[in-house]
Design an enzyme around this catalytic site. Structure first.
Site: not given
Ligand code: DON
Length: 557
Positions: A366, A458
């Site tokens: 992300t 995160g």
């Molecule tokens: O939308 C969400 O909360 C998750 N898919 C976010 C994933 C994420 O932050 C991974 N990275 N660090």
């Protein structure tokens, strides 16, 4: 702390007019170029969104989805929801075996893990409604970076080091010939100094630049993804792409210490949970108690524990469930939760249940970026393909990784997902439904004026990262760089454990808190906050780019 503050003072980027903060310097530059050419913050945000899809392939994307928070200088505030949707052929129990157990990995890797991507439609909607430039113009940098290539810096290699930590083999992501030919043409993982040319992705972006949603949702790109999905036992159909929609609403709003917080409403839990924690902690004098002191940590963690318990039970896609936002953010409810917090004693999470009376390691993929232009328009975008290179698959010659956002749903009530979130029926899988997110692009207003833009990746920790970054500025007086660099703590109800980064808590504080009943886990680092803070005294923009992902840059003029 002293070393930290010093480094933040030395490294702080300031600018009088405009600022772009992203986790990849070439993407920051693409945004800055658009601003200098007369584009506004939304034009720049679309340019950055596509540029990150090229130069930050772990995280920037066209195969995923996310959220854009916009505040125009005339006060218009908008939240654009381009979160992925479950395919029409998805079913509630699709990740369970015949015995009803979750099949490890099925919601995370490969073609069954993919939600219908929203990024292209989301960026296009934002550009059409709030931008000023043609799509082809704002996509020019991204297309050039893909076609001509870009040279990897040491900092760009971080995402490629994620595999062992996540227990995945390099081959599980880069093994397929159409992936290997881009990222491991010589059979090795990328190295510093290497030029990465992505001709297929350049072609995909050119199709989008020319035909927009028609190309991606009704034309050759949808066709290529659906064909590959069919060939590999996936569920995606042309109907999924044709039916995909972007949603728009007002941002979620709450108050904290006289500030106004604008953040992400459902289908993100980000804003609701952030605001619920803020409601609980508001009366406590954190500034007086001190940053990560025993007392401040205790009350922060207890507030987080309770808000996450509610998050996991009561939030889901508002098109499918009724999110009890008013009840969760009712000051009387915050007071009720506050009253349950024992002084100097951790409440075991087994004793904390979702409180409303209603029946019912990180190396993620992300990224967040923040932009403020010279007119005072502001944009915060968090978008994602979820896990390490998403589902780890690229369709045919499209050149982009597809997400594994389906893992954000409840595969089975009570069974943790990859972020350890133990969720309930509100977030079950249904055709066309968006999985509950934690992403929280957030702005802070003081006296009705923009004071901060922030957000982070995160996973489940996104909410507490936003929270602490804001507290660091407004309760503890840090500048933008110190606020994003400061080591973090996190608690999410289950597991019943406080995560902390090295140096987040003194040895003495850890000792005292352990004797108060807390269990701790030291985690090397998490998140990547990209923040802009406006100095109220001078009006100067401060850019803070998170040193945890070292490829980033705050660029202003
Ligand atoms: O939308 C969400 O909360 C998750 N898919 C976010 C994933 C994420 O932050 C991974 N990275 N660090």
């Amino acid at each position: 702390m002293h070393a930290l503050l010093l480094s933040a003072l030395l490294g702080l980027v300031t600018a009088p007019h405009a600022m772009v903060v992203t986790e990849q310097r070439l993407a920051s530059q693409a945004g800055l170029d658009v601003l200098k050419a007369g584009g506004n913050a939304v034009d720049a945000a679309v340019a950055v969104g596509y540029a990150l899809a090229v130069v930050d392939p772990c995280c920037g994307n066209v195969g995923g989805g996310g959220f854009m928070l916009i505040r125009m200088h005339d006060g218009r505030e908008r939240f654009i929801d381009f979160r992925e949707k479950a395919p029409l052929r998805a079913t509630r129990d699709m990740y369970l075996d015949a015995a009803g157990n979750v099949v490890p990995g099925r919601s995370v890797r490969g073609w069954l893990a993919i939600g219908v991507p929203g990024t292209v439609m989301g960026l296009d909607r934002a550009l059409t409604e709030y931008g000023t430039m043609p799509r082809a113009q704002v996509m020019r940098s991204a297309i050039a970076l893909a076609r001509d290539g870009f040279v990897l810096d040491e900092g760009d290699l971080l995402p490629f080091k994620g595999a062992p930590a996540q227990g995945y083999t390099v081959d599980s992501v880069f093994g397929a010939p159409n992936v290997r030919s881009i990222w491991m043409p010589d059979g090795e993982l990328p190295h510093a100094g290497e030029r990465i040319v992505q001709a297929n992705l350049a072609h995909t972006l050119e199709l989008v630049a020319k035909d927009g949603d028609d190309a991606f949702y009704r034309g050759p790109i949808a066709r290529a993804v659906v064909d590959a999905s069919n060939a590999h036992g996936g569920l995606l159909s042309m109907q999924d792409f044709a039916d995909y929609t972007v949603d728009e609403s007002a941002p979620l709003q709450c108050g904290y210490h006289g500030l106004t917080i604008l953040s992400a409403p459902p289908p993100s839990s980000g804003g609701v949970t952030l605001c619920q924690i803020m409601n609980i902690i508001a009366p406590y004098p954190f500034a007086q108690w001190g940053w990560h002191s025993v007392r401040e940590t205790h009350y922060l963690v207890e507030a987080e524990r309770r808000a996450y318990a509610d998050r996991n039970a009561y939030l889901g896609d508002p098109a499918f469930v009724h999110d009890p936002i008013a009840q969760l953010l009712d000051p009387a409810y915050a007071a009720q939760l506050r009253a349950q917090i024992a002084p100097q004693r951790a409440t075991p999470s087994t004793q904390v249940k979702p409180g409303l009376n209603i029946s019912v390691h990180e190396n993620g993929e992300t990224t967040h970026y923040s932009i403020v232009d010279s007119a005072g328009n502001a944009v915060g975008v968090t978008y994602t393909i979820n896990n390490w290179f998403g589902a780890g698959v690229i369709a045919g010659d499209t050149g982009f990784f597809l997400n594994d956002e389906m893992d954000d749903f409840t595969s089975k009530p009570g069974v943790p997902n990859m972020f350890g979130l133990v969720q309930g029926a509100f977030n079950d899988i249904q055709p066309g439904k968006r999985p509950l997110s934690s992403m929280a692009p957030t702005m802070v207003l003081r006296d009705g004026k923009l004071a901060m833009v922030t957000g982070s990746p995160g996973g489940s920790r996104i909410i507490t990262i936003a929270l602490e970054t804001i507290l660091n500025v407004f309760d503890f007086g840090m500048n933008a760089q110190a606020a994003v660099d400061a080591p973090r703590i996190h608690m999410q109800w289950l597991p019943d454990r406080v995560d902390y980064e090295p140096n987040a808590l003194s040895a003495a504080a850890l000792d005292t808190l352990r004797s108060d009943g807390y269990t701790f886990d030291e985690v090397p680092f998490w998140g990547s906050a990209q923040a802009i803070v406006i100095d109220p005294a001078t009006g100067m923009l401060q850019g803070g780019t998170d040193r945890r992902r070292p490829a980033g840059a705050a660029l202003g003029y």
